[in-house]
Design a protein around this motif. Structure first.
Motif, short mmCIF file in Angstrom:
data_model
loop_
_atom_site.label_atom_id
_atom_site.label_comp_id
_atom_site.label_asym_id
_atom_site.label_seq_id
_atom_site.Cartn_x
_atom_site.Cartn_y
_atom_site.Cartn_z
N VAL A 89 14.83 -61.99 -7.33
CA VAL A 89 14.52 -60.56 -7.44
C VAL A 89 13.02 -60.33 -7.26
N GLY A 90 12.21 -61.21 -7.84
CA GLY A 90 10.76 -61.10 -7.66
C GLY A 90 10.35 -61.23 -6.20
N PHE A 91 10.98 -62.15 -5.49
CA PHE A 91 10.70 -62.30 -4.06
C PHE A 91 11.00 -60.99 -3.32
N GLY A 92 12.15 -60.43 -3.62
CA GLY A 92 12.54 -59.17 -2.96
C GLY A 92 11.59 -58.03 -3.25
N ILE A 93 11.10 -57.96 -4.48
CA ILE A 93 10.17 -56.89 -4.86
C ILE A 93 8.78 -57.12 -4.26
N LEU A 94 8.34 -58.36 -4.26
CA LEU A 94 6.97 -58.68 -3.83
C LEU A 94 6.79 -58.79 -2.32
N GLU A 96 7.38 -57.09 0.52
CA GLU A 96 6.75 -56.05 1.36
C GLU A 96 5.32 -55.76 0.95
N SER A 97 5.03 -55.80 -0.34
CA SER A 97 3.68 -55.43 -0.77
C SER A 97 2.70 -56.60 -0.73
N LEU A 98 3.13 -57.80 -1.08
CA LEU A 98 2.21 -58.94 -1.13
C LEU A 98 2.36 -59.90 0.04
N GLY A 99 3.36 -59.70 0.88
CA GLY A 99 3.53 -60.55 2.05
C GLY A 99 4.42 -61.74 1.80
N PHE A 100 4.78 -62.39 2.90
CA PHE A 100 5.72 -63.51 2.87
C PHE A 100 5.16 -64.71 2.11
N VAL A 101 3.91 -65.04 2.33
CA VAL A 101 3.34 -66.25 1.73
C VAL A 101 3.32 -66.17 0.21
N ILE A 102 2.78 -65.11 -0.33
CA ILE A 102 2.68 -64.99 -1.79
C ILE A 102 4.06 -64.86 -2.43
N SER A 103 4.96 -64.09 -1.81
CA SER A 103 6.29 -63.95 -2.39
C SER A 103 7.09 -65.25 -2.29
N SER A 104 6.86 -66.03 -1.23
CA SER A 104 7.53 -67.34 -1.12
C SER A 104 7.02 -68.30 -2.18
N ILE A 105 5.71 -68.27 -2.40
CA ILE A 105 5.15 -69.12 -3.46
C ILE A 105 5.75 -68.73 -4.81
N TRP A 106 5.83 -67.43 -5.07
CA TRP A 106 6.48 -66.95 -6.31
C TRP A 106 7.90 -67.50 -6.42
N LEU A 107 8.69 -67.32 -5.36
CA LEU A 107 10.08 -67.74 -5.36
C LEU A 107 10.21 -69.23 -5.67
N LEU A 146 7.85 -58.56 8.05
CA LEU A 146 7.16 -58.74 6.78
C LEU A 146 5.73 -59.14 7.09
N PRO A 147 4.78 -58.62 6.33
CA PRO A 147 3.41 -59.11 6.52
C PRO A 147 3.32 -60.56 6.03
N ILE A 148 2.45 -61.32 6.64
CA ILE A 148 2.24 -62.70 6.20
C ILE A 148 1.48 -62.69 4.87
N LEU A 149 0.39 -61.94 4.81
CA LEU A 149 -0.44 -61.81 3.60
C LEU A 149 -0.69 -60.32 3.34
N PRO A 150 -1.09 -59.96 2.12
CA PRO A 150 -1.29 -58.55 1.82
C PRO A 150 -2.56 -57.95 2.44
N PHE A 151 -3.42 -58.74 3.00
CA PHE A 151 -4.65 -58.21 3.57
C PHE A 151 -4.73 -58.50 5.04
#
Length: 151
Positions: A89-94, A96-107, A146-151
């Motif tokens: 769920v965290g990956f899904g929420i994060l 679009e806003s934080l990008g693929f890399v950060i959400s994958s690390i979270w997951l 999806l963005p790769i990173l948020p910036f």
């Protein structure tokens, strides 16, 4: 696991029911997509075929489970289920806003908490490799928006 005299393999029954439920959920999610034909596939062609196969496999698993002796599962450990659910769920929420890399690390890091035997070096190495491969395959290769990173 112990066998009682009753019929039905409880873990397999749950797994089959989960597959059938996910297939039904997929059908519902793709309800507005056009199916098309095999020659001219619409946007709903692949999801519908995949969901139908998932439901069929789930039905086979349930059928086989009903023909076995009932296996009692004993103690249920819900922590891994909760941790994995939070990770997904965290990956899904994060994403679009934080990008693929950060959400994958979270997951991957949060999901590793579901296993008591996880070692931080193994988690770090697999997270690095899976994040890079995932970005290459999904974002660049398949063009997932999806963005790769948020910036």
């Amino acid at each position: 696991m112990r066998s009682s005299g009753k019929t039905g393999d409880y873990p397999d029954l749950l797994a089959g029911a989960l597959m059938i439920g996910l297939g039904g959920l997929g059908f519902w999610a793709a309800r507005d997509l056009t199916f098309g034909t095999a020659a001219h596939m619409g946007a709903g062609y692949l999801p519908d075929i995949t969901c139908a196969l998932l439901i069929l496999i789930g039905a086979v698993v349930v059928g086989k489970a009903l023909s076995k002796n009932l296996l009692t599962t004993g103690h249920w450990n819900v922590k891994p289920l909760l941790v994995l659910s939070i990770a997904v769920v965290g990956f899904g929420i994060l994403a679009e806003s934080l990008g693929f890399v950060i959400s994958s690390i979270w997951l991957l890091v949060i999901a590793s908490l579901a296993d008591r035997e996880s070692r931080w070096r193994e988690v770090a190495a697999s997270t690095l490799i899976l994040t890079i491969v995932g970005a290459l395959v999904f974002v660049w290769g398949l063009g997932v928006k999806l963005p790769i990173l948020p910036f």
